[in-house]
Design an enzyme around this catalytic site. Structure first.
Site: not given
Length: 306
Positions: A54, A92, A136, A138
């Site tokens: 990421c 993801e 979080r 995502r």
């Protein structure tokens, strides 16, 4: 996925420490650098679960996108999927991937998957609303093979999982006592909200700062959620964030980080900073489970690769 009685037939990670931890947890040593592994040597599988680093997309990184060598690992996923034709891909990445280069990165991902025969669904989900005490956000990509929709059966379909908004807060997973090393003792700590007056919320609740209040210098209440755990980050609260606990302002322990990522404390990570990095790089397991459970028309026991 194994909790759902699926069988893992292949795993890969470039990081040696992560591979060693994986072996201790699952009894299998993952393969190394995926760019060096021919697709023919990867076992046949029905589901491919993956993430590409990421940092090339994150607002805390340089935002290089797919032009970054790390971002280009998406093409390794594409290479494997094109050869093995798994029914489902579950991927993801960070929320920021949707806006990099004016949305060009995600358009490229969608177009490339379409070229090899997949319809792409993408949704931003926040673990705070799924019983995990961490904010979080995502993006979860669910790519379904197109011909699975036209084979005469109802075929595969997907809708995002429903939020359960369970009442779990950081306070519920904190340890009673931690070593003094985790406690921040400085003259420039500034707490501006009294804990007694704070209501419980499913999000981080900022109550103060250290120094100038930059990244890693913001203090949060245990009556809310942890901030996003990260592999790197700066400031004295790097990787975990700072929290106003009964013992004082402090960072989180590794076991507390496991809990706010949805892992059991028995889950093994490397020692020291490597353990924090592994958790910051991880995917929340429950979130993958919720996404998988929201795919309709899955066969009873498919094989998967990660």
């Amino acid at each position: 996925m194994e909790k759902r009685r699926l069988e893992c037939v292949f795993s890969s990670d470039i990081d040696l420490y992560a591979r060693e931890s994986y072996k201790l947890n699952f009894g299998e040593m993952p393969s190394g650098d995926i760019t060096e592994i021919p697709e023919k040597k990867i076992p046949k599988h029905d589901i491919l679960c993956g993430g590409f680093p990421c940092q090339s997309f994150s607002i805390s990184g340089k935002q290089g996108g797919i032009s970054d060598p790390r971002g280009r690992l998406f093409y390794e996923i594409l290479r494997i999927a094109q050869y093995h034709k798994p029914c489902i891909l579950i991927l993801e990445n960070v929320k920021n991937i949707l806006s990099i280069n004016g949305g060009l990165v995600v358009k490229t991902i969608e177009a490339k998957l379409n070229e090899i025969g997949y319809d792409l669904h993408k949704h931003t989900l926040n673990s705070s609303y799924f019983g995990v005490p961490q904010a979080r956000e995502r993006v979860y990509f669910v790519a379904l093979r197109k011909d699975m929709r036209t084979s005469g059966s109802p075929g595969l379909d997907y809708a995002p999982p429903r939020e359960n908004r369970a009442d779990i807060f950081l306070k519920d997973v904190l340890e009673e006592e931690v070593d003094d090393d985790f406690i921040i003792r400085r003259d420039d700590i500034n707490i501006v909200k009294n804990e007694e007056n704070i209501e419980y919320k499913l999000k981080p609740i900022r109550v103060g700062t250290v120094n100038k209040g930059g990244q890693g210098e913001r203090i949060y209440s245990p009556k809310g959620h942890a901030v996003t755990q990260s592999a790197y980050g700066g400031g004295i609260g790097a990787r975990t964030g700072l929290y106003n606990t009964r013992q004082g302002v402090r960072r989180l322990t590794v076991n507390e980080c496991k809990r706010v990522m949805g892992f059991d404390v028995s889950h093994i990570v490397s020692g020291g900073i490597q353990g924090y990095q592994q958790l910051g790089n991880a995917v929340v397991p429950d979130m993958v489970g919720y996404v998988y459970d929201s795919i309709k028309g899955v066969s009873p026991k498919p094989l998967y690769s990660i």
